[in-house]
Design a protein around this motif. Structure first.
Motif, PDB file in Angstrom:
ATOM      1  N   ILE A 454       0.837  -1.205   0.000  1.00  0.00           N
ATOM      2  CA  ILE A 454       0.000   0.000   0.000  1.00  0.00           C
ATOM      3  C   ILE A 454       0.867   1.248   0.000  1.00  0.00           C
ATOM      4  N   TYR A 455       1.926   1.237   0.846  1.00  0.00           N
ATOM      5  CA  TYR A 455       2.825   2.392   0.905  1.00  0.00           C
ATOM      6  C   TYR A 455       4.155   1.921   1.462  1.00  0.00           C
ATOM      7  N   PRO A 456       5.222   1.950   0.665  1.00  0.00           N
ATOM      8  CA  PRO A 456       6.485   1.328   1.065  1.00  0.00           C
ATOM      9  C   PRO A 456       7.421   2.206   1.884  1.00  0.00           C
ATOM     10  N   ASP A 457       7.101   3.497   2.047  1.00  0.00           N
ATOM     11  CA  ASP A 457       8.062   4.417   2.655  1.00  0.00           C
ATOM     12  C   ASP A 457       7.640   4.911   4.031  1.00  0.00           C
ATOM     13  N   HIS A 458       7.013   4.045   4.798  1.00  0.00           N
ATOM     14  CA  HIS A 458       6.615   4.378   6.171  1.00  0.00           C
ATOM     15  C   HIS A 458       7.721   3.893   7.106  1.00  0.00           C
ATOM     16  N   PRO A 459       8.502   4.778   7.723  1.00  0.00           N
ATOM     17  CA  PRO A 459       9.663   4.360   8.534  1.00  0.00           C
ATOM     18  C   PRO A 459       9.355   3.317   9.609  1.00  0.00           C
ATOM     19  N   PRO A 460       8.284   3.450  10.405  1.00  0.00           N
ATOM     20  CA  PRO A 460       8.008   2.388  11.381  1.00  0.00           C
ATOM     21  C   PRO A 460       7.760   1.029  10.718  1.00  0.00           C
ATOM     22  N   LEU A 461       7.107   1.030   9.558  1.00  0.00           N
ATOM     23  CA  LEU A 461       6.882  -0.217   8.838  1.00  0.00           C
ATOM     24  C   LEU A 461       8.205  -0.808   8.368  1.00  0.00           C
ATOM     25  N   LEU A 462       9.091   0.034   7.889  1.00  0.00           N
ATOM     26  CA  LEU A 462      10.401  -0.441   7.452  1.00  0.00           C
ATOM     27  C   LEU A 462      11.177  -1.047   8.623  1.00  0.00           C
ATOM     28  N   ASN A 463      11.042  -0.455   9.795  1.00  0.00           N
ATOM     29  CA  ASN A 463      11.689  -1.034  10.973  1.00  0.00           C
ATOM     30  C   ASN A 463      11.089  -2.396  11.311  1.00  0.00           C
ATOM     31  N   LEU A 464       9.777  -2.524  11.136  1.00  0.00           N
ATOM     32  CA  LEU A 464       9.142  -3.826  11.372  1.00  0.00           C
ATOM     33  C   LEU A 464       9.629  -4.856  10.363  1.00  0.00           C
ATOM     34  N   ILE A 465       9.691  -4.461   9.093  1.00  0.00           N
ATOM     35  CA  ILE A 465      10.169  -5.380   8.054  1.00  0.00           C
ATOM     36  C   ILE A 465      11.618  -5.786   8.334  1.00  0.00           C
TER      37      ILE A 465
END
Length: 544
Positions: A454-465
């Motif tokens: 949906i949106y690849p540039d969310h910093p908290p999501l990137l930390n989760l990944i």
């Protein structure tokens, strides 16, 4: 029934109704942003209570510009007197809601002198399902507290004004006015968004009493000392961030990152969403983040935007048209619009894009408008009027009681987020966090992948990944994710902590030291684990 007995009856009835509607979630867990206070062990210590007055609402995030010491104090007192059980927290919220319903009854009665209108309107307020977030979400006590003190302030203000001889202004009760000002201070110390409250008082006072400008100014001046005290306290706690600095992510509030007209058209859409869901509570959701609430680039691109414009025009018409004079329609429109405009996104974009809990106080105005129509219908045809009210009671109650369980625990809440907002990054991200925390790595990875698409540039999501990749031994993907998070949000401390742990795992001790020094020296108060890792890596590098 005497007046005193009647008011006692209404008070007890308000409390009973609040427990009837919300009592099935008294044992609900801490969820979502409750971590802002639940994960602060210092709030269990009585000696810490004096410090909450001069610190940000979220101590590690001064940049957010949030300052709500009275709300934090109430959470601390819950821990100190009643321990870790969430029961006391929910009890306080339900009680505050019940008292607020009673205060709304008193306010409407004082404004219009009609007990029947006050009963119907306050009952409608009590029954609005959009309030489930404000009552069930423990952190949202700030909405309940600010409304409680704000309503008390307004009632004292009305009492002071009603004793005045408006033309001569000789009998004005300044003692009560300053008490009203003090209660306003308590309201704004609970949540800053209610800072506009004196303007609402004065607007209604001006419309109903038509005072001279000089008298209006004198009345307004009483609130200046409290406002100055609040601003000074706010500055002492927040420093250069006292006026706020919108640090919200794009996912949390995309209107901050759009052009002017997209923000305005989207704001009209938000008007429709709020008003629509107040009266027709379908698909209530704890998240409206990207991309559940889509942006609107032009007025003809969204029916919701057109309807939002229409709703606002109707409210403005009610206010501007003098034939309504002191009508509940006119006063109700003002009570809705004045506090609503603060977070409407027309003027300020800070915070989340939409929050159902924010409608707690503004919905008083819409409850008055709706209550007035039902009140008139009852006067014209009691059978139809009472039947309509009974239908609303049954329908709204059938929405509230099941929805309370959505807020009972994080699993329920996050799964409901995904159900009600399947295109929201935040819904899938939140559920993925819960899955990871509870050991369901495969499920967490699936939800994180959906959010990333949906949106690849969310910093908290990137930390989760990155954390998921680290757990699965894919260190290259983990490093890429953490570095990308740092690139997008250089001040996000957790990215450096995660990258330090990764470098330590693969034996890159110099990289570990560099990341931790950035974290410790430039960003935030490091955790004990980060400090222990720093000590360990210094030993590895023979630098201690």
């Amino acid at each position: 029934m005497t007046s005193r007995k009647f008011f006692i009856f209404v008070f007890l009835g308000s409390i009973f109704l609040s427990f009837l509607l919300y009592g099935n979630n008294l044992k609900g867990d801490f969820v979502y942003d409750d971590k802002f206070f639940a994960e602060r062990p210092e709030l269990r210590n009585p000696s810490y209570l004096s410090r909450v007055w001069l610190e940000p609402y979220i101590p590690q995030n001064r940049e957010a510009g949030a300052y709500r010491p009275l709300a934090v104090l109430s959470f601390a007192l819950n821990f100190i007197f009643f321990g870790e059980s969430t029961l006391s927290f929910h009890l306080v919220n339900v009680l505050l809601n019940g008292v607020a319903v009673f205060l709304i009854f008193l306010l409407i009665f004082r404004l219009f002198g009609d007990r029947s209108l006050a009963l119907v309107s306050s009952a409608i307020f009590a029954l609005l399902p959009i309030h489930t977030e404000a009552v069930n979400f423990i952190k949202a006590r700030e909405e309940l507290m600010s409304s409680f003190f704000g309503l008390l302030s307004w009632l004292i203000f009305i009492s002071a004004i009603n004793k005045a001889e408006i033309s001569k202004y000789r009998n004005l009760d300044y003692q009560k006015l300053f008490l009203s000002s003090f209660l306003f201070l308590l309201a704004v110390l609970s949540k800053e968004l209610i800072f506009i409250l004196p303007l609402l008082f004065l607007a209604v006072y001006w419309i109903k009493n038509n005072p001279r400008l000089r008298n209006l100014i004198k009345t307004a001046a009483v609130f200046i000392p409290a406002s100055l005290i609040y601003l000074i306290m706010r500055y002492l706690a927040l420093g250069n961030y006292a006026l706020g600095k919108d640090e919200a992510y794009f996912v949390i509030n995309p209107v901050t990152f759009t052009d002017f007209w997209t923000r305005i058209w989207t704001a009209f859409k938000i008007v429709f969403i709020y008003i629509g869901k107040i009266f027709v509570p379908l698909n209530l959701s704890a998240t409206y983040h990207y991309n559940h609430l889509t942006l609107v680039s032009g007025p003809l691109g969204s029916l919701e935007t057109v309807l939002g414009i229409l709703f606002l025009l109707i409210l403005i018409y009610l206010i501007k048209n003098k034939k309504f004079k002191n009508s509940p329609l006119r006063i109700g429109a003002i009570i809705f619009l004045v506090p609503y405009l603060v977070f409407s996104k027309f003027f300020w974009t800070a915070g989340e894009i939409v929050g159902e809990r924010w409608m707690y106080f503004p919905s008083v105005g819409l409850s008055i408008i709706a209550g007035y129509f039902i009140y008139l219908l009852i006067r014209k045809n009691k059978v139809i009027g009472y039947l309509l009210f009974a239908i609303l009671f049954i329908f709204y109650t059938s929405v509230i009681i099941p929805r309370n369980k959505v807020w009972a625990n994080e699993e329920n809440l996050y799964k409901n987020m995904v159900k009600t907002a399947p295109q929201s990054v935040q819904s899938h991200f939140s559920l993925a966090i819960w899955y990871l925390k509870n050991g369901f790595t495969e499920e967490a990875t699936k939800e994180a992948d959906v959010a990333f698409k949906i949106y690849p540039d969310h910093p908290p999501l990137l930390n989760l990944i990155g954390t998921l990749a680290f757990t699965n031994g894919d260190y290259s993907l983990a490093e890429d994710a953490f570095l990308r998070a740092i690139e997008l949000r250089p001040k996000l401390a957790v990215s450096y902590s995660n990258l330090a742990k990764l470098y330590y795992r693969v034996g890159e001790y110099r990289g570990t030291k560099d990341m931790l020094e950035i974290l410790i020296n430039n960003l935030s108060q490091p955790s004990k684990k980060d400090l222990m890792l720093y000590e360990e890596v210094l030993k590895k590098l023979n630098e201690k």
